[in-house]
Design an enzyme around this catalytic site. Structure first.
Site, PDB file in Angstrom:
ATOM      1  N   SER A 104       0.830  -1.205   0.000  1.00 34.03           N
ATOM      2  CA  SER A 104       0.000   0.000   0.000  1.00 34.03           C
ATOM      3  C   SER A 104       0.861   1.249   0.000  1.00 34.03           C
ATOM      4  O   SER A 104       1.977   1.246   0.542  1.00 34.03           O
ATOM      5  CB  SER A 104      -0.889  -0.011   1.249  1.00 34.03           C
ATOM      6  N   TYR A 162      -2.229  -0.450  10.470  1.00 32.63           N
ATOM      7  CA  TYR A 162      -2.461  -1.105   9.176  1.00 32.63           C
ATOM      8  C   TYR A 162      -1.254  -0.912   8.258  1.00 32.63           C
ATOM      9  O   TYR A 162      -0.702  -1.878   7.715  1.00 32.63           O
ATOM     10  CB  TYR A 162      -3.719  -0.551   8.504  1.00 32.63           C
ATOM     11  N   LYS A 168       1.863  -3.589   6.641  1.00 28.14           N
ATOM     12  CA  LYS A 168       2.310  -3.673   5.246  1.00 28.14           C
ATOM     13  C   LYS A 168       3.822  -3.477   5.153  1.00 28.14           C
ATOM     14  O   LYS A 168       4.522  -4.218   4.438  1.00 28.14           O
ATOM     15  CB  LYS A 168       1.594  -2.631   4.384  1.00 28.14           C
TER      16      LYS A 168
END
Length: 345
Positions: A124, A148, A152
Site C-alpha cells: 500500500s 495497518y 504492510k
C-alpha cells in the site's frame, strides 16, 4: 499454470481473478470472507465462464493451508488477504498485527516447504506515511502512521529478509494508491462492510440513497479548489498491474517494490463533479475540519512500473466514475442484492 490467490473474494482480488482467468491462468483461491462475500467469486465464474477451486480458509490455520498446497500444483501466489481498515487498525492493533503478519508468515513457511517461491504481495502507498513532496517514487523514505500501514511495511521487510536468506525467491511488492471503479459488466465491484471509509463508495451510496451527504475534510489546502488531491486508479488497471508483476516474478529472481497509480491527482471536488456528470446525480456535501494526518497532495510516480513491468494505467476519471456508478446502481445493496437484473446506463 496454477496461481494461488489469497483474499480472492475482495474488491481487488476478485477483479484480478477475472483478468487471470481471461488471460489463461488456472487459479485456486482462498478467502475466509471476514470482509468479503462468496457471491463475488460466483460472479467471477459467471463473467469468465470458468471454474476454479475455492477454499474457505484463514491463513492463521497452518494445517488447512498445507492441505491446499498438497492438493494443488501451485506455481506462484498473489497475496491479498489481510485486514485493511486504517481507522479500525488504531483501535484493535493486536488483531491487525496477528492476522496480517502471522498469516503471511504461515503462508511463506508453507510456500517454502512446497518450493513455491514466487509471490506478488498487496502492499500500500500508506508505507510512505506523510510524504514531503510529490510525485512519490519507490525510493522515498518509508514512515507509516498507523498499525495497518505498519503491517504492510513489516511484511515488505520480511519479504526482503526472506530473499536475502534464499535467493531462489522472486517477490513483487505492489504499493497501491486509490483504487476505484468496477468491472464494466457491473457484476463485481466495491462492497464495503458498514459505512464506507473511502471516497468513491461513499459518493455512490449517496447517489443510490443509502447515505445522505458527503463530508469533505478541509477546503483550505494549497490546491486549485482547497480540497485534498489523491491519485485514483481504476481497479481493472490495478488488476492488470498484478498480471504484469506476476510475469516479472515468474521470469526473474529478487524482490522489488512498484507504485501502482496513474501519476495524476484529482481533488475531492473534482471527483464529486466527475461523478455527478457520469451519473446525472447531485451529490450534496458539507465541508468540515481537516482530519489529523491528512496531506494536501498525494500522487504516484509510476515510471518504475512502466519501465520494469511494462505497465501503464490507461483508464481515465470518466471511465472510473461511470463504472463505479454502473456497479452501485445495479447493486444498491452490493452483493446482498444478487438477484438484481442488470440495467444499462
Amino acid at each position: 499454470m496454477t496461481i494461488l490467490v489469497t483474499g480472492a473474494a475482495g474488491y481487488i482480488g476478485s477483479h484480478t481473478c477475472v483478468e487471470l482467468l481471461n488471460t489463461g491462468y488456472d487459479i485456486v483461491v482462498i478467502d475466509n470472507f471476514s470482509n468479503s462475500k462468496p457471491e463475488s467469486l460466483k460472479r467471477v465464474k459467471e463473467i469468465t465462464g470458468k471454474e476454479f477451486k475455492v477454499y474457505t480458509v484463514n491463513l492463521l490455520n497452518r494445517k488447512k493451508l498445507e492441505k491446499i498446497f498438497e492438493e494443488n500444483r501451485i506455481e506462484a501466489v498473489i497475496h491479498f488477504a489481510g485486514l485493511k481498515a486504517v481507522g479500525e487498525s488504531t483501535k484493535i492493533p493486536i488483531k491487525y498485527y496477528h492476522n496480517n503478519i502471522t498469516g503471511t508468515l504461515n503462508l511463506c513457511e508453507v510456500m517454502s516447504k512446497y518450493k513455491v517461491k514466487k509471490m506478488v504481495f498487496s502492499s500500500s502507498a500508506t508505507v510512505y506515511g506523510i510524504p514531503k513532496t510529490v510525485p512519490i517514487s519507490e525510493d522515498f523514505p518509508l514512515n507509516v502512521t498507523n498499525p495497518y500501514g505498519r503491517t504492510k511495511l513489516m511484511i515488505e521487510d520480511i519479504m526482503r529478509d526472506i530473499y536475502k536468506s534464499d535467493n531462489d525467491w522472486s517477490i513483487a511488492l505492489l504499493r497501491y494508491f486509490n483504487p476505484i471503479g468496477a468491472h464494466w459488466s457491473a457484476r463485481i465491484g466495491e462492497d464495503p462492510n458498514g459505512v464506507p471509509n473511502n471516497l468513491m463508495p461513499y459518493i455512490t451510496q449517496i447517489a443510490v440513497g443509502k447515505l445522505k451527504e458527503l463530508k469533505i475534510f478541509g477546503d483550505d489546502y494549497p490546491t486549485t479548489d482547497g480540497t485534498g488531491i489523491r491519485d485514483y486508479i481504476h481497479v481493472v488497471d490495478l488488476a492488470l498491474g498484478h498480471l504484469k508483476a506476476l510475469e516479472k516474478v515468474l521470469s526473474t529472481m529478487g524482490v522489488d517494490a512498484y507504485n501502482l497509480g496513474t501519476g495524476r491527482g484529482y481533488t475531492v471536488l473534482e471527483m464529486v463533479r466527475a461523478f455527478e456528470k457520469a451519473s446525472g446525480k447531485k451529490i450534496p456535501y458539507t465541508v468540515v475540519n481537516r482530519r489529523p494526518g491528512d496531506v494536501a497532495i498525494c500522487f504516484a510516480d509510476p515510471s518504475k512500473a512502466k519501465q520494469d513491468l511494462g505497465w501503464v494505467a490507461s483508464r481515465g476519471i470518466e471511465e472510473m466514475c461511470l463504472d463505479s456508478w454502473r456497479w452501485q446502481s445495479n447493486n444498491p445493496d452490493g452483493y446482498e442484492d444478487s438477484s438484481k437484473v442488470i440495467a444499462t446506463l
